[in-house]
Motif scaffolding. Structure first.
Motif, PDB file in Angstrom:
ATOM      1  N   ILE A  89       0.679  28.233  36.396  1.00  0.00           N
ATOM      2  CA  ILE A  89       0.692  29.198  37.252  1.00  0.00           C
ATOM      3  C   ILE A  89      -0.399  30.171  37.268  1.00  0.00           C
ATOM      4  CG2 ILE A  89       2.381  30.871  36.216  1.00  0.00           C
ATOM      5  CD1 ILE A  89       2.521  29.822  40.021  1.00  0.00           C
ATOM      6  N   PHE A  90      -0.724  30.305  36.098  1.00  0.00           N
ATOM      7  CA  PHE A  90      -2.023  31.523  35.703  1.00  0.00           C
ATOM      8  C   PHE A  90      -3.035  31.136  36.572  1.00  0.00           C
ATOM      9  CE2 PHE A  90      -5.381  33.462  33.884  1.00  0.00           C
ATOM     10  CZ  PHE A  90      -4.971  34.718  33.601  1.00  0.00           C
ATOM     11  N   PRO A  91      -3.830  29.891  36.191  1.00  0.00           N
ATOM     12  CA  PRO A  91      -4.741  29.521  36.943  1.00  0.00           C
ATOM     13  C   PRO A  91      -4.603  29.258  38.667  1.00  0.00           C
ATOM     14  CG  PRO A  91      -4.355  27.797  35.617  1.00  0.00           C
ATOM     15  CD  PRO A  91      -3.551  29.062  35.334  1.00  0.00           C
ATOM     16  N   TYR A  92      -3.594  28.910  38.747  1.00  0.00           N
ATOM     17  CA  TYR A  92      -2.995  28.586  40.275  1.00  0.00           C
ATOM     18  C   TYR A  92      -3.112  29.882  41.038  1.00  0.00           C
ATOM     19  CZ  TYR A  92      -0.437  27.116  44.276  1.00  0.00           C
ATOM     20  OH  TYR A  92      -0.103  26.825  45.925  1.00  0.00           O
ATOM     21  N   ALA A  93      -2.418  30.806  40.609  1.00  0.00           N
ATOM     22  CA  ALA A  93      -2.218  32.172  41.571  1.00  0.00           C
ATOM     23  C   ALA A  93      -3.634  32.638  41.139  1.00  0.00           C
ATOM     24  CB  ALA A  93      -1.281  32.764  40.787  1.00  0.00           C
ATOM     25  N   LYS A 128      -4.404  24.700  44.395  1.00  0.00           N
ATOM     26  CA  LYS A 128      -3.467  23.278  44.183  1.00  0.00           C
ATOM     27  C   LYS A 128      -4.287  22.353  43.589  1.00  0.00           C
ATOM     28  CE  LYS A 128       0.248  23.127  44.726  1.00  0.00           C
ATOM     29  NZ  LYS A 128       1.414  23.435  43.891  1.00  0.00           N
ATOM     30  N   THR A 129      -5.394  22.021  44.243  1.00  0.00           N
ATOM     31  CA  THR A 129      -6.024  20.728  43.810  1.00  0.00           C
ATOM     32  C   THR A 129      -6.411  20.996  42.377  1.00  0.00           C
ATOM     33  OG1 THR A 129      -6.989  20.258  46.008  1.00  0.00           O
ATOM     34  CG2 THR A 129      -8.146  19.367  43.977  1.00  0.00           C
ATOM     35  N   LEU A 130      -6.775  22.094  41.601  1.00  0.00           N
ATOM     36  CA  LEU A 130      -7.361  22.437  40.333  1.00  0.00           C
ATOM     37  C   LEU A 130      -6.315  22.351  39.360  1.00  0.00           C
ATOM     38  CD1 LEU A 130      -9.893  24.995  41.170  1.00  0.00           C
ATOM     39  CD2 LEU A 130     -10.514  22.804  40.779  1.00  0.00           C
ATOM     40  N   THR A 131      -5.038  22.610  40.103  1.00  0.00           N
ATOM     41  CA  THR A 131      -3.942  22.693  39.005  1.00  0.00           C
ATOM     42  C   THR A 131      -2.777  21.806  39.100  1.00  0.00           C
ATOM     43  OG1 THR A 131      -2.898  24.301  40.260  1.00  0.00           O
ATOM     44  CG2 THR A 131      -4.681  25.132  38.536  1.00  0.00           C
ATOM     45  N   TYR A 132      -3.027  20.585  39.973  1.00  0.00           N
ATOM     46  CA  TYR A 132      -2.016  19.901  40.506  1.00  0.00           C
ATOM     47  C   TYR A 132      -1.244  19.135  39.156  1.00  0.00           C
ATOM     48  CZ  TYR A 132       1.150  16.755  43.026  1.00  0.00           C
ATOM     49  OH  TYR A 132       2.040  15.992  43.438  1.00  0.00           O
ATOM     50  N   PRO A 133      -1.855  18.534  38.491  1.00  0.00           N
ATOM     51  CA  PRO A 133      -0.883  17.670  37.313  1.00  0.00           C
ATOM     52  C   PRO A 133       0.078  18.639  36.555  1.00  0.00           C
ATOM     53  CG  PRO A 133      -3.376  17.142  37.214  1.00  0.00           C
ATOM     54  CD  PRO A 133      -3.182  18.294  38.253  1.00  0.00           C
ATOM     55  N   LEU A 134      -0.056  19.865  36.413  1.00  0.00           N
ATOM     56  CA  LEU A 134       0.857  20.853  35.598  1.00  0.00           C
ATOM     57  C   LEU A 134       2.186  20.737  36.584  1.00  0.00           C
ATOM     58  CD1 LEU A 134      -1.723  23.140  33.800  1.00  0.00           C
ATOM     59  CD2 LEU A 134      -0.086  21.477  32.657  1.00  0.00           C
ATOM     60  N   ASP A 135       1.900  20.908  37.670  1.00  0.00           N
ATOM     61  CA  ASP A 135       3.064  21.200  38.643  1.00  0.00           C
ATOM     62  C   ASP A 135       3.751  19.636  38.367  1.00  0.00           C
ATOM     63  OD1 ASP A 135       4.586  22.298  40.637  1.00  0.00           O
ATOM     64  OD2 ASP A 135       3.823  21.018  42.243  1.00  0.00           O
ATOM     65  N   LEU A 169      -0.953  19.912  51.733  1.00  0.00           N
ATOM     66  CA  LEU A 169      -0.656  20.266  53.209  1.00  0.00           C
ATOM     67  C   LEU A 169       0.412  21.429  53.069  1.00  0.00           C
ATOM     68  CD1 LEU A 169      -0.578  19.759  56.369  1.00  0.00           C
ATOM     69  CD2 LEU A 169       1.095  18.160  55.895  1.00  0.00           C
ATOM     70  N   LYS A 170       1.054  21.401  52.036  1.00  0.00           N
ATOM     71  CA  LYS A 170       2.173  22.417  51.935  1.00  0.00           C
ATOM     72  C   LYS A 170       1.413  23.757  51.523  1.00  0.00           C
ATOM     73  CE  LYS A 170       5.566  24.383  48.547  1.00  0.00           C
ATOM     74  NZ  LYS A 170       5.606  24.065  47.115  1.00  0.00           N
ATOM     75  N   ALA A 171       0.460  23.647  50.037  1.00  0.00           N
ATOM     76  CA  ALA A 171      -0.131  24.617  49.996  1.00  0.00           C
ATOM     77  C   ALA A 171      -1.142  25.382  50.957  1.00  0.00           C
ATOM     78  CB  ALA A 171      -1.018  24.149  48.852  1.00  0.00           C
ATOM     79  N   ALA A 172      -1.601  24.559  51.722  1.00  0.00           N
ATOM     80  CA  ALA A 172      -2.375  24.956  52.921  1.00  0.00           C
ATOM     81  C   ALA A 172      -1.384  26.086  53.769  1.00  0.00           C
ATOM     82  CB  ALA A 172      -3.140  24.116  53.734  1.00  0.00           C
ATOM     83  N   LEU A 173      -0.340  25.377  54.220  1.00  0.00           N
ATOM     84  CA  LEU A 173       0.415  26.269  55.022  1.00  0.00           C
ATOM     85  C   LEU A 173       1.254  27.518  54.179  1.00  0.00           C
ATOM     86  CD1 LEU A 173       2.265  23.067  56.785  1.00  0.00           C
ATOM     87  CD2 LEU A 173       0.598  24.829  57.772  1.00  0.00           C
ATOM     88  N   SER A 174       1.751  26.910  53.003  1.00  0.00           N
ATOM     89  CA  SER A 174       2.737  28.143  52.294  1.00  0.00           C
ATOM     90  C   SER A 174       1.546  29.413  51.886  1.00  0.00           C
ATOM     91  CB  SER A 174       3.093  27.546  51.229  1.00  0.00           C
ATOM     92  OG  SER A 174       2.364  27.063  50.088  1.00  0.00           O
ATOM     93  N   THR A 175       0.477  29.007  51.652  1.00  0.00           N
ATOM     94  CA  THR A 175      -0.542  30.029  51.120  1.00  0.00           C
ATOM     95  C   THR A 175      -1.053  30.699  52.209  1.00  0.00           C
ATOM     96  OG1 THR A 175      -1.164  28.573  49.043  1.00  0.00           O
ATOM     97  CG2 THR A 175      -2.539  30.839  49.409  1.00  0.00           C
TER      98      THR A 175
END
Length: 318
Positions: free
Chosen positions: A185-189, A231-238, A290-296
């Motif tokens: 979450i740190f790098p993602y946010a 999201k692309t940069l941090t996806y595996p951790l999710d 798709l979710k990241a684009a819409l949600s963010t």
């Protein structure tokens, strides 16, 4: 408007209004993107390949998954876990935006750094998300469990889920997956907030006239771009987080295919790499992007919208 801006003191809103705007933006966004979130979680938890060529794969595409969930579980399935998800979004949005406002103001008043710099927004965005995560992680675990279960349901109500999980797995069950969550979450946010700010500047530089006329469109597009990048940069951790959150919940996953148990973040990463290959780290990436684009996009759009609304109301009343 996102974060403290010393050059716009006349437009700054109160801390209470920041919290309200963050909460409402989270609430509205969650309603709109819940179906994609359910599909994403189902993809992330599937051990089998997301491919038609695998006869054991329950899901292999966004439209196919949507049709199958609709056929087997009905339209309400796309909002499974919606109550804990809304509690999560409302609380998370308030804590995150309030923390970000406080931290960027602290940087401006207590250091020589510019509060609008990329690095400042990255660090403050990451820290604010960590604060919000610590506050709401138990609700995130509940949301994941509800979204992951099929029919018949293991948990029928939120209260039943809390009581059963506490009784059978102990109090620490509500913090399963916390380590990869905080790491991710740190790098993602951080990228969300810093990229959003940078994309807005780029938009205004490329289209100075349009940037002033279409403020809402600019906020939506820049938020969407920031969501896709982060999201692309941090996806595996999710993905690791979701796998760990359903540990001890295997009986509810039996109808979806194979299940696995993981001893921790490192063991989860090793098993996924060994059994599913490197592409396993990116299962569910398509609905996630798709979710990241819409949600963010919606998150920043609605936050800026309500902050501007509060400013206009105060201006009209003065």
């Amino acid at each position: 408007m996102v974060g403290y801006d010393p050059s716009a003191d006349g437009r700054n809103v109160t801390k209470f209004e920041v919290a309200v705007a963050g909460s409402v933006s989270g609430l509205v966004t969650r309603v709109l993107i819940s179906p994609l979130d359910v599909i994403k979680i189902r993809f992330q938890l599937q051990i089998e390949r997301l491919s038609r060529s695998d006869p054991n794969a329950k899901y292999h595409g966004i439209l196919q998954a949507a049709r199958q969930i609709l056929q087997e579980e009905g339209p309400a399935a796309f909002w499974k876990g919606h109550i804990p998800a809304q509690l999560l979004s409302i609380s998370y949005g308030a804590v995150q935006f309030l923390s970000f406002e406080f931290l960027t103001e602290l940087v401006h008043r207590g250091s020589a750094y510019n509060a609008q710099e990329f690095s400042v927004h990255f660090v403050c965005g990451g820290l604010s998300a960590c604060m919000a995560t610590l506050a709401v992680h138990p609700v995130d675990v509940l949301r994941t469990r509800f979204a992951a279960q099929g029919e018949p349901r293991v948990y029928k109500t939120l209260r039943e889920a809390v009581m059963t999980m506490y009784r059978t797995e102990g109090p620490w069950v509500f913090y399963k997956g916390l380590n990869p969550t905080l790491i991710a979450i740190f790098p993602y946010a951080g990228f969300q907030f810093s990229c959003y700010n940078s994309l807005k500047h780029a938009f205004e530089w490329a289209m100075p006239t349009q940037g002033k006329k279409n403020e809402n469109l600019k906020n939506l597009l820049c938020g969407s771009g920031a969501g896709v990048i982060s999201k692309t940069l941090t996806y595996p951790l999710d993905l690791f987080k979701k796998r760990l959150q359903v540990g001890g919940f295997e009986q509810a996953r039996a109808a979806f295919g194979q299940v696995r148990s993981y001893r921790g973040l490192r063991d989860c990463a090793k098993q996924v790499l060994r059994e599913e290959g490197a592409q396993g780290f990116f299962k569910g990436l398509s609905p996630s992007l798709l979710k990241a684009a819409l949600s963010t996009g919606f998150m920043f759009f609605w936050y800026e919208f309500f902050c501007n609304l509060f400013h206009c109301m105060k201006k009209a009343g003065s």
